[in-house]
Design a protein around this motif. Structure first.
Motif, short mmCIF file in Angstrom:
data_model
loop_
_atom_site.label_atom_id
_atom_site.label_comp_id
_atom_site.label_asym_id
_atom_site.label_seq_id
_atom_site.Cartn_x
_atom_site.Cartn_y
_atom_site.Cartn_z
N CYS A 76 -5.40 1.85 0.56
CA CYS A 76 -4.77 1.70 -0.13
C CYS A 76 -3.82 0.18 0.86
O CYS A 76 -3.09 -0.34 -0.26
CB CYS A 76 -3.80 3.08 0.28
SG CYS A 76 -3.78 4.52 -0.44
N VAL A 95 -3.42 7.43 -3.11
CA VAL A 95 -2.15 6.90 -2.21
C VAL A 95 -1.72 8.86 -1.40
O VAL A 95 -0.89 8.62 -0.38
CB VAL A 95 -0.55 6.34 -3.19
CG1 VAL A 95 0.64 7.28 -2.20
CG2 VAL A 95 -1.19 5.44 -3.13
N PRO A 107 -4.71 5.21 -8.10
CA PRO A 107 -3.81 5.02 -7.89
C PRO A 107 -3.35 5.99 -6.71
O PRO A 107 -2.78 5.73 -5.59
CB PRO A 107 -3.29 3.78 -7.84
CG PRO A 107 -3.98 3.48 -9.34
CD PRO A 107 -4.39 4.43 -9.35
N GLU A 117 4.05 2.53 1.98
CA GLU A 117 4.42 1.02 1.92
C GLU A 117 5.35 0.71 2.83
O GLU A 117 4.73 -1.00 3.20
CB GLU A 117 3.95 0.57 0.90
CG GLU A 117 5.00 0.35 -0.23
CD GLU A 117 5.21 -0.44 -1.50
OE1 GLU A 117 5.79 -1.21 -1.50
OE2 GLU A 117 4.20 0.57 -1.81
#
Length: 106
Positions: free
Chosen positions: A22, A88, A84, A95
């Protein structure tokens, strides 16, 4: 640095590998290396296993699990993320620790 200390101490090997993928993908996307779900990434499993504190054999097993679950594939020179949101979720990726500045769209 705090994020990596936490990653090494609290995450499973599957979570650590997913988290690294990621982060590498996000960093690559943010500097304009890709706009797609894939990223050229000429890193060997040996390098990745060292970075993650795993043996190459164990990393290979972890990557196989991620591939079989349909989340991502890592081939010789590229990372392709198929799901995705799931990657995650597996990684517990947030992030915000990257403290990045978004570039304005061209």
């Amino acid at each position: 640095m705090r994020a990596w200390i936490t990653s090494m101490g609290r995450r499973t090997s599957l979570e650590r590998a997913a988290h690294l993928m990621c982060e590498l993908y996000l960093r690559g996307r943010n500097i304009g290396l890709t706009l797609e779900a894939s990223l050229e990434m000429p890193l060997s499993q040996l390098l990745l296993s060292d970075a993650l504190g795993m043996t190459p054999v164990h990393l290979n097993r972890v990557l196989k699990k991620l591939r079989q679950s349909g989340v991502m594939t890592l081939s010789r020179n590229s990372l392709r993320i198929a799901d995705p949101a799931r990657l995650v979720q597996i990684a517990g990726f947030d992030e915000n620790y990257l403290h990045r500045r978004l570039r304005p769209a061209a």
